[in-house]
Design a protein around this motif. Structure first.
Motif, PDB file in Angstrom:
ATOM      1  N   LEU A  28      37.636  40.801  37.511  1.00 31.31           N
ATOM      2  CA  LEU A  28      38.337  41.677  38.448  1.00 31.31           C
ATOM      3  C   LEU A  28      37.375  42.608  39.175  1.00 31.31           C
ATOM      4  N   TYR A  32      36.701  42.670  43.152  1.00 28.54           N
ATOM      5  CA  TYR A  32      37.675  43.708  43.460  1.00 28.54           C
ATOM      6  C   TYR A  32      37.708  44.014  44.960  1.00 28.54           C
ATOM      7  N   ALA A  35      40.439  39.896  43.764  1.00 27.28           N
ATOM      8  CA  ALA A  35      40.692  39.152  42.528  1.00 27.28           C
ATOM      9  C   ALA A  35      41.986  39.587  41.854  1.00 27.28           C
ATOM     10  N   GLY A  36      42.406  40.813  42.088  1.00 25.06           N
ATOM     11  CA  GLY A  36      43.626  41.309  41.467  1.00 25.06           C
ATOM     12  C   GLY A  36      44.886  40.669  41.998  1.00 25.06           C
ATOM     13  N   LEU A  43      43.299  33.655  37.434  1.00 24.65           N
ATOM     14  CA  LEU A  43      42.458  34.705  36.856  1.00 24.65           C
ATOM     15  C   LEU A  43      42.001  34.325  35.448  1.00 24.65           C
ATOM     16  N   VAL A  54      45.199  37.749  29.769  1.00 22.09           N
ATOM     17  CA  VAL A  54      45.316  38.499  31.028  1.00 22.09           C
ATOM     18  C   VAL A  54      46.465  39.495  30.928  1.00 22.09           C
ATOM     19  N   GLN A  70      49.873  44.426  39.996  1.00 16.78           N
ATOM     20  CA  GLN A  70      49.633  44.060  41.388  1.00 16.78           C
ATOM     21  C   GLN A  70      50.324  45.027  42.352  1.00 16.78           C
TER      22      GLN A  70
END
Length: 307
Positions: A28, A32, A35-36, A43, A54, A70
């Motif tokens: 992440l 960043y 990726a989030g 992921l 995760v 998210q």
């Protein structure tokens, strides 16, 4: 005040994570914020862990699930990409002086600030609170290692310093550069014209330090320049806000500042406090050489009739 970013939360919690969860954290942070927004499956695959890992990771950060995580990230990006106009609309600026008590980083802060100031000298009182708090928080939150590294790079006379700012922050680049010019050699500003700018960027080497200023709404050329400098072996010192410029992954040093202001425009007051502290550090690092350089400059200016 601006809240810590999700990236800040992840870094602060690294020591409490399991080895598998730390793999998720690294993926992440490396990508960043994009990726989030990957799916849990993607992921997990990129981190070489299971999907439940995760989910455990985001739960460890205090989120009820991945959609909650998210949603927080989307909210952060809305703040990161905010423009003066959008902040104006959010805070409903444009009323009487009493009504214009200002904006902070969030709507919640705006509402709280409005309740806390009275009709008498509302803007002055609010400005005092906002600027005092922002400067204090900025200096308290600066990573000591990054600050000291920035001072080392700028006081290393074997290195050449090039400074570049943005729409408003070119003023800060000039402010810092003019101070450094009085203390050491090999300080210059990145030219505006394309041919000259290209020549300077193409000639950067391992001895170069690029000092850039990039705040929301970020400018893509700052990210490109930072990547070029890193590829050519040079160092990048980045002054940015708490949401962090996209140039941050390419920077050797990142010095974030709060941008809270009593208007829809992000404040540069906390960054100015950081700059003056950096200048003080450079003067201390250079010692007697700084004084000799300043004295020589004074003598030349007098002889040339510039003072």
């Amino acid at each position: 005040m601006a809240s810590p970013t999700l990236a800040d939360d992840i870094r602060q919690n690294l020591g409490e994570l399991s080895p598998a969860e730390r793999k998720v954290a690294r993926v992440l942070l490396a990508g960043y914020p994009a990726a989030g927004f990957e799916t849990i499956a993607v992921l997990a695959e990129r981190a070489s862990v299971s999907a439940p890992t995760v989910i455990r990771f985001v739960n460890r950060l205090g989120y009820q699930g991945f959609p909650d995580f998210q949603a927080a990230l989307r909210s952060e990006l809305d703040a990161r990409n905010a423009s003066p106009l959008s902040l104006y609309e959010t805070a409903r600026f444009g009323g009487s002086a009493t009504e214009q008590v200002g904006k902070t980083a969030t709507t919640e802060d705006i509402t709280r600030s409005r309740k806390s100031v009275g009709p008498d000298s509302a803007l002055l009182r609010h400005g005092s609170q906002v600027f005092t708090g922002a400067v204090t928080a900025t200096l308290a939150e600066l990573p000591p290692h990054d600050f000291e590294h920035a001072v080392r790079l700028m006081s290393d006379r074997k290195r050449r310093i090039t400074l570049a700012g943005g729409r408003f922050t070119h003023l800060l680049a000039q402010y810092l550069g003019l101070h450094l010019m009085q203390l050491r050699d090999d300080v210059r500003f990145l030219p505006d014209r394309a041919v000259e700018r290209t020549a300077v960027l193409a000639a950067l080497t391992r001895r170069d330090v690029l000092v850039i200023f990039d705040y929301r709404r970020y400018e893509s050329d700052k990210t490109t320049m930072s990547a070029l400098v890193k590829e050519q072996g040079g160092k990048v010192v980045l002054f940015t806000d708490t949401w962090l410029s996209p140039a941050a992954p390419h920077a050797e040093v990142v010095l974030p500042s709060r941008v809270t202001a009593p208007s829809p425009y992000d404040s540069l007051v906390p960054t100015l406090a950081v700059l003056e502290t950096v200048v003080a550090g450079v003067i201390t690092a250079l010692g007697d050489d700084a004084r000799s350089r300043m004295q020589h400059g004074e003598d030349i200016a007098r002889r040339a009739g510039l003072y």
